[in-house]
Design a protein around this motif. Structure first.
Motif, mmCIF file in Angstrom:
data_model
loop_
_atom_site.group_PDB
_atom_site.id
_atom_site.type_symbol
_atom_site.label_atom_id
_atom_site.label_comp_id
_atom_site.label_asym_id
_atom_site.label_seq_id
_atom_site.Cartn_x
_atom_site.Cartn_y
_atom_site.Cartn_z
ATOM 1 N N VAL A 69 -42.614 -0.763 -23.967
ATOM 2 C CA VAL A 69 -42.760 0.636 -24.370
ATOM 3 C C VAL A 69 -44.044 1.259 -23.825
ATOM 4 C CG1 VAL A 69 -43.906 0.148 -26.572
ATOM 5 C CG2 VAL A 69 -42.563 2.226 -26.318
ATOM 6 N N ALA A 70 -45.049 0.443 -23.560
ATOM 7 C CA ALA A 70 -46.353 0.966 -23.149
ATOM 8 C C ALA A 70 -46.449 1.284 -21.660
ATOM 9 C CB ALA A 70 -47.441 -0.049 -23.518
ATOM 10 N N PHE A 71 -45.406 0.978 -20.882
ATOM 11 C CA PHE A 71 -45.499 1.099 -19.429
ATOM 12 C C PHE A 71 -44.828 2.370 -18.911
ATOM 13 C CE2 PHE A 71 -45.071 -3.758 -19.731
ATOM 14 C CZ PHE A 71 -46.410 -3.905 -20.017
ATOM 15 N N SER A 72 -45.422 2.931 -17.867
ATOM 16 C CA SER A 72 -44.832 4.100 -17.201
ATOM 17 C C SER A 72 -43.589 3.658 -16.429
ATOM 18 C CB SER A 72 -45.844 4.709 -16.232
ATOM 19 O OG SER A 72 -46.046 3.821 -15.136
ATOM 20 N N PRO A 73 -42.724 4.597 -16.052
ATOM 21 C CA PRO A 73 -41.560 4.228 -15.235
ATOM 22 C C PRO A 73 -41.952 3.526 -13.932
ATOM 23 C CG PRO A 73 -41.271 6.428 -16.123
ATOM 24 C CD PRO A 73 -42.679 6.010 -16.458
ATOM 25 N N GLU A 74 -43.043 3.930 -13.321
ATOM 26 C CA GLU A 74 -43.498 3.308 -12.074
ATOM 27 C C GLU A 74 -43.927 1.863 -12.315
ATOM 28 O OE1 GLU A 74 -44.771 6.263 -13.263
ATOM 29 O OE2 GLU A 74 -43.650 7.594 -11.920
ATOM 30 N N THR A 75 -44.659 1.632 -13.413
ATOM 31 C CA THR A 75 -45.093 0.278 -13.756
ATOM 32 C C THR A 75 -43.888 -0.588 -14.085
ATOM 33 O OG1 THR A 75 -47.229 1.065 -14.532
ATOM 34 C CG2 THR A 75 -46.521 -1.095 -15.328
ATOM 35 N N LYS A 76 -42.916 -0.039 -14.814
ATOM 36 C CA LYS A 76 -41.704 -0.795 -15.135
ATOM 37 C C LYS A 76 -40.976 -1.208 -13.861
ATOM 38 C CE LYS A 76 -40.882 1.265 -19.651
ATOM 39 N NZ LYS A 76 -40.022 2.140 -20.445
ATOM 40 N N ALA A 77 -40.878 -0.314 -12.895
ATOM 41 C CA ALA A 77 -40.196 -0.646 -11.632
ATOM 42 C C ALA A 77 -40.935 -1.771 -10.904
ATOM 43 C CB ALA A 77 -40.092 0.594 -10.751
#
Length: 134
Positions: A69-77
């Motif tokens: 939940v704490a990660f941005s979409p870019e970090t998740k990718a």
């Protein structure tokens, strides 16, 4: 078992992993968190290092925890790409949402209590598709 916590903060998940007898290693980007707690975790056999979770070696992990939940979409990718370096069968635990990408299956969830309240925790397994032979 070997638990790796990506974005370990102050190491609560690592303490739980050791309590259950697993090896426990965490990586945290915020050096102040690591400096404050790593000396207290070390006697329990826990390692916590400063670093980028998307560069942490994952080949020997049996379980990976990340506070999705704490990660941005870019970090998740970036993290999904990195999680593909895990051994097939590695279990991945995420908070609030599952990883919705090819190769990550399971999607069982449970409600868990965190310091900020109740959240769903998702348990998945990394099962890449068949590898084509040359």
């Amino acid at each position: 078992s070997r638990v790796v916590d990506l974005g370990a903060g102050r190491g609560r998940v690592l303490l739980a992993a050791r309590w259950w007898g697993a090896e426990a290693h965490g990586v945290e980007l915020i050096s102040d968190h690591v400096a404050r707690v790593a000396p207290w975790l070390q006697p329990a056999g826990i390692t916590l290092t400063v670093g980028d979770m998307t560069r942490e070696p994952l080949g020997d992990a049996t379980h990976i925890f990340c506070n999705w939940v704490a990660f941005s979409p870019e970090t998740k990718a970036r993290l999904v790409t990195h999680l593909r370096t895990c051994a097939p069968g590695t279990r991945i635990i995420t908070v609030t949402r599952p990883i919705e990408a090819e190769g990550f299956s399971g999607h069982s969830s449970h409600w868990m209590l965190f310091t900020w309240g109740l959240e769903k925790v998702w348990l998945q397994q990394y099962l890449p598709g068949p590898i084509a032979s040359p």
